[in-house]
Design a protein around this motif. Structure first.
Motif, PDB file in Angstrom:
ATOM      1  N   VAL A 146     -25.391  -2.681 138.472  1.00  0.00           N
ATOM      2  CA  VAL A 146     -25.711  -1.847 137.508  1.00  0.00           C
ATOM      3  C   VAL A 146     -24.556  -0.834 137.069  1.00  0.00           C
ATOM      4  CG1 VAL A 146     -27.910   0.141 137.349  1.00  0.00           C
ATOM      5  CG2 VAL A 146     -28.173  -2.426 138.845  1.00  0.00           C
ATOM      6  N   GLY A 147     -24.272  -0.907 135.989  1.00  0.00           N
ATOM      7  CA  GLY A 147     -23.331  -0.181 135.481  1.00  0.00           C
ATOM      8  C   GLY A 147     -23.420   1.743 134.898  1.00  0.00           C
ATOM      9  N   ALA A 148     -22.570   2.445 134.313  1.00  0.00           N
ATOM     10  CA  ALA A 148     -23.371   3.340 134.824  1.00  0.00           C
ATOM     11  C   ALA A 148     -23.158   3.834 134.249  1.00  0.00           C
ATOM     12  CB  ALA A 148     -21.038   3.838 134.286  1.00  0.00           C
ATOM     13  N   ASN A 149     -24.110   3.177 132.889  1.00  0.00           N
ATOM     14  CA  ASN A 149     -24.404   3.210 131.742  1.00  0.00           C
ATOM     15  C   ASN A 149     -25.580   3.371 132.246  1.00  0.00           C
ATOM     16  OD1 ASN A 149     -24.934   0.830 131.638  1.00  0.00           O
ATOM     17  ND2 ASN A 149     -23.587   0.171 129.484  1.00  0.00           N
ATOM     18  N   GLY A 150     -26.364   2.665 132.769  1.00  0.00           N
ATOM     19  CA  GLY A 150     -28.068   2.880 133.339  1.00  0.00           C
ATOM     20  C   GLY A 150     -28.440   0.825 133.038  1.00  0.00           C
ATOM     21  N   LYS A 151     -27.583   0.294 132.214  1.00  0.00           N
ATOM     22  CA  LYS A 151     -28.022  -1.070 132.607  1.00  0.00           C
ATOM     23  C   LYS A 151     -27.322  -1.838 133.389  1.00  0.00           C
ATOM     24  CE  LYS A 151     -27.044  -0.437 127.158  1.00  0.00           C
ATOM     25  NZ  LYS A 151     -26.786  -1.307 125.850  1.00  0.00           N
ATOM     26  N   ASN A 152     -28.053  -3.107 133.037  1.00  0.00           N
ATOM     27  CA  ASN A 152     -27.945  -4.462 134.857  1.00  0.00           C
ATOM     28  C   ASN A 152     -26.714  -5.639 134.248  1.00  0.00           C
ATOM     29  OD1 ASN A 152     -29.693  -3.157 135.798  1.00  0.00           O
ATOM     30  ND2 ASN A 152     -31.530  -4.462 135.804  1.00  0.00           N
ATOM     31  N   TYR A 153     -25.944  -6.247 134.712  1.00  0.00           N
ATOM     32  CA  TYR A 153     -25.334  -6.716 134.709  1.00  0.00           C
ATOM     33  C   TYR A 153     -24.999  -8.185 135.440  1.00  0.00           C
ATOM     34  CZ  TYR A 153     -23.401  -3.086 130.710  1.00  0.00           C
ATOM     35  OH  TYR A 153     -23.203  -2.765 129.947  1.00  0.00           O
ATOM     36  N   THR A 154     -24.466  -9.535 135.002  1.00  0.00           N
ATOM     37  CA  THR A 154     -24.297 -10.322 136.132  1.00  0.00           C
ATOM     38  C   THR A 154     -22.635 -10.362 136.005  1.00  0.00           C
ATOM     39  OG1 THR A 154     -24.407 -11.707 134.178  1.00  0.00           O
ATOM     40  CG2 THR A 154     -26.041 -11.822 135.592  1.00  0.00           C
ATOM     41  N   ALA A 155     -22.258 -11.178 136.893  1.00  0.00           N
ATOM     42  CA  ALA A 155     -21.178 -11.279 137.805  1.00  0.00           C
ATOM     43  C   ALA A 155     -19.936 -11.719 136.314  1.00  0.00           C
ATOM     44  CB  ALA A 155     -20.657 -12.203 139.039  1.00  0.00           C
ATOM     45  N   ASP A 156     -21.005 -12.590 135.565  1.00  0.00           N
ATOM     46  CA  ASP A 156     -20.410 -12.881 134.082  1.00  0.00           C
ATOM     47  C   ASP A 156     -19.665 -11.890 132.706  1.00  0.00           C
ATOM     48  OD1 ASP A 156     -22.160 -12.484 132.722  1.00  0.00           O
ATOM     49  OD2 ASP A 156     -22.443 -14.697 131.934  1.00  0.00           O
ATOM     50  N   THR A 157     -20.447 -10.382 133.516  1.00  0.00           N
ATOM     51  CA  THR A 157     -20.104  -9.355 132.727  1.00  0.00           C
ATOM     52  C   THR A 157     -20.533  -9.092 131.592  1.00  0.00           C
ATOM     53  OG1 THR A 157     -18.577 -10.360 130.624  1.00  0.00           O
ATOM     54  CG2 THR A 157     -17.351  -9.604 133.223  1.00  0.00           C
ATOM     55  N   LYS A 158     -21.642 -10.050 131.504  1.00  0.00           N
ATOM     56  CA  LYS A 158     -23.423  -9.492 130.306  1.00  0.00           C
ATOM     57  C   LYS A 158     -24.353  -9.176 131.318  1.00  0.00           C
ATOM     58  CE  LYS A 158     -21.663 -14.403 128.505  1.00  0.00           C
ATOM     59  NZ  LYS A 158     -22.103 -16.023 127.504  1.00  0.00           N
ATOM     60  N   GLU A 159     -25.072  -7.793 129.838  1.00  0.00           N
ATOM     61  CA  GLU A 159     -26.482  -7.620 130.438  1.00  0.00           C
ATOM     62  C   GLU A 159     -27.490  -9.198 130.709  1.00  0.00           C
ATOM     63  OE1 GLU A 159     -27.799  -5.130 128.126  1.00  0.00           O
ATOM     64  OE2 GLU A 159     -26.166  -4.006 126.723  1.00  0.00           O
ATOM     65  N   GLY A 160     -27.686  -8.401 132.398  1.00  0.00           N
ATOM     66  CA  GLY A 160     -28.926  -9.581 132.195  1.00  0.00           C
ATOM     67  C   GLY A 160     -29.317  -9.240 133.919  1.00  0.00           C
ATOM     68  N   ASN A 161     -30.156  -9.160 134.148  1.00  0.00           N
ATOM     69  CA  ASN A 161     -30.771  -8.787 135.879  1.00  0.00           C
ATOM     70  C   ASN A 161     -30.311 -10.634 136.474  1.00  0.00           C
ATOM     71  OD1 ASN A 161     -32.081  -7.117 134.845  1.00  0.00           O
ATOM     72  ND2 ASN A 161     -34.070  -8.066 133.912  1.00  0.00           N
ATOM     73  N   GLY A 162     -29.977 -10.604 137.890  1.00  0.00           N
ATOM     74  CA  GLY A 162     -30.314 -11.826 138.479  1.00  0.00           C
ATOM     75  C   GLY A 162     -29.208 -10.719 139.307  1.00  0.00           C
ATOM     76  N   ILE A 163     -29.377 -11.692 140.695  1.00  0.00           N
ATOM     77  CA  ILE A 163     -28.175 -11.161 142.298  1.00  0.00           C
ATOM     78  C   ILE A 163     -26.724 -11.989 141.407  1.00  0.00           C
ATOM     79  CG2 ILE A 163     -27.735 -11.458 144.795  1.00  0.00           C
ATOM     80  CD1 ILE A 163     -30.643  -9.835 143.459  1.00  0.00           C
ATOM     81  N   SER A 164     -25.762 -11.210 141.581  1.00  0.00           N
ATOM     82  CA  SER A 164     -23.967 -11.588 142.100  1.00  0.00           C
ATOM     83  C   SER A 164     -23.651 -11.268 143.088  1.00  0.00           C
ATOM     84  CB  SER A 164     -23.622 -10.637 140.770  1.00  0.00           C
ATOM     85  OG  SER A 164     -23.805 -10.802 139.347  1.00  0.00           O
ATOM     86  N   ASP A 165     -22.570 -12.339 143.765  1.00  0.00           N
ATOM     87  CA  ASP A 165     -21.507 -11.809 144.528  1.00  0.00           C
ATOM     88  C   ASP A 165     -20.993 -11.420 143.900  1.00  0.00           C
ATOM     89  OD1 ASP A 165     -23.313 -13.767 145.472  1.00  0.00           O
ATOM     90  OD2 ASP A 165     -22.012 -15.446 146.150  1.00  0.00           O
ATOM     91  N   TYR A 166     -20.475 -10.053 145.239  1.00  0.00           N
ATOM     92  CA  TYR A 166     -19.089  -9.433 144.641  1.00  0.00           C
ATOM     93  C   TYR A 166     -18.431  -9.007 145.737  1.00  0.00           C
ATOM     94  CZ  TYR A 166     -22.164  -6.003 145.165  1.00  0.00           C
ATOM     95  OH  TYR A 166     -23.159  -4.529 145.884  1.00  0.00           O
ATOM     96  N   LEU A 167     -16.652  -8.665 145.980  1.00  0.00           N
ATOM     97  CA  LEU A 167     -16.630  -7.713 147.113  1.00  0.00           C
ATOM     98  C   LEU A 167     -16.609  -6.360 147.679  1.00  0.00           C
ATOM     99  CD1 LEU A 167     -12.314  -9.667 146.755  1.00  0.00           C
ATOM    100  CD2 LEU A 167     -14.749 -10.689 147.910  1.00  0.00           C
ATOM    101  N   THR A 168     -16.836  -5.948 148.449  1.00  0.00           N
ATOM    102  CA  THR A 168     -16.257  -4.496 148.808  1.00  0.00           C
ATOM    103  C   THR A 168     -15.767  -4.184 149.943  1.00  0.00           C
ATOM    104  OG1 THR A 168     -18.590  -4.629 150.506  1.00  0.00           O
ATOM    105  CG2 THR A 168     -19.226  -4.504 148.718  1.00  0.00           C
TER     106      THR A 168
END
Length: 282
Positions: free
Chosen positions: A158-180
């Protein structure tokens, strides 16, 4: 007279016993022994996994990647395979910071122990001390360690703009893997960076508060991450970890674990998250 003397003696004897018992209670108190009503948390040897977090019997404990924001997401049938670990009045190893141990209340009302914000679980197929059969299951379960350098998370971006994103940097719903980091704070790459070269941070660190350098030693990594993919570089005098040649950063406005506001700043794709599928930085 004789009768009065007997009564007087009895009173004296009683007073002596009373005072004696008070004196014993004041000067020799019984030690308070803490009662461990559930189970202890400790560091044990996991066969093939080095030092891991376990209960007092040596049974392995696990982190779940979808729990990145600190909320337990393993419920229902999942919980029957991955039972909740709860240590009430836990005894802690000397080399664990007590501040890293917290208790959460799950949606079902059960209490669960968390380490660095990651709720802890057992794996039902581990039937004896030292077994670590659950590590890597589904790409989401990792044996708990006290000193991971980075972790893998799986949530909706979820970006700072409140929109949902996917790991390919596109807007959309979906669970993404990422590093923390070890405590679940999101890590980002900066697209203009070149292989193992930080091109963002100014020498005077005047922009470091916005995208802070991820400073860390390489200690332990989740088993799915090949150690050759993680390196340490020196950037403006700081030790910065890189992944696949991408220097790693935090986003300052990500105020708490699990937040991924940086994916939309200043535009999607400028500060992407990274995962096992990310390409090597050219």
């Amino acid at each position: 007279m004789h009768h009065s003397f007997k009564q007087f003696s009895a009173v004296i004897l009683g007073l002596t016993l009373f005072l004696g018992s008070c004196s014993k209670g004041e000067h020799s108190p019984e030690p308070e022994v803490p009662v461990n009503t559930k189970t202890a948390l400790k560091i044990s040897a996991g066969v093939g996994f080095g030092n891991i977090l376990t209960d007092q019997r040596g049974f392995a404990l696990y982190f779940f990647a979808p729990d990145a924001n600190g909320t337990s997401t393993c419920t229902g049938s999942c919980e029957s395979v991955w039972p909740v670990f709860y240590a009430e009045d836990a005894t802690l190893p000397a080399n664990i910071n007590i501040a890293d141990i917290t208790t959460i209340t799950r949606a079902d009302g059960k209490k669960q122990t968390a380490f660095k914000g990651w709720p802890l679980y057992y794996y039902a197929s581990d039937t004896k001390s030292g077994e670590v059969k659950g590590d890597g299951v589904g790409g989401s379960w990792f044996v708990a360690k006290s000193d991971y350098s980075i972790m893998l998370a799986k949530t909706q971006l979820v970006g700072a703009n409140g929109k949902n994103y996917t790991a390919d940097t596109k807007e959309g719903n979906g669970i993404s893997d990422y590093l923390t980091d070890a405590a679940g704070r999101t890590l980002y790459a900066f697209t203009p960076d070149t292989y193992n070269v930080n091109t963002y941070t100014r020498a005077d660190l005047s922009n470091n508060a916005t995208w802070p350098i991820f400073e860390s030693e390489i200690i332990n990594l989740p088993s799915l991450i090949n150690k050759d993919l993680v390196m340490q570089i020196t950037a403006v005098g700081k030790k910065q970890l890189t992944f696949k040649g991408h220097p790693l950063y935090y986003f300052g406005p990500d105020a708490k674990r699990g937040e991924t506001k940086g994916v939309s700043v200043p535009a999607p794709g400028v500060w992407p998250i990274l995962n096992l599928s990310s390409p090597v930085n050219p």
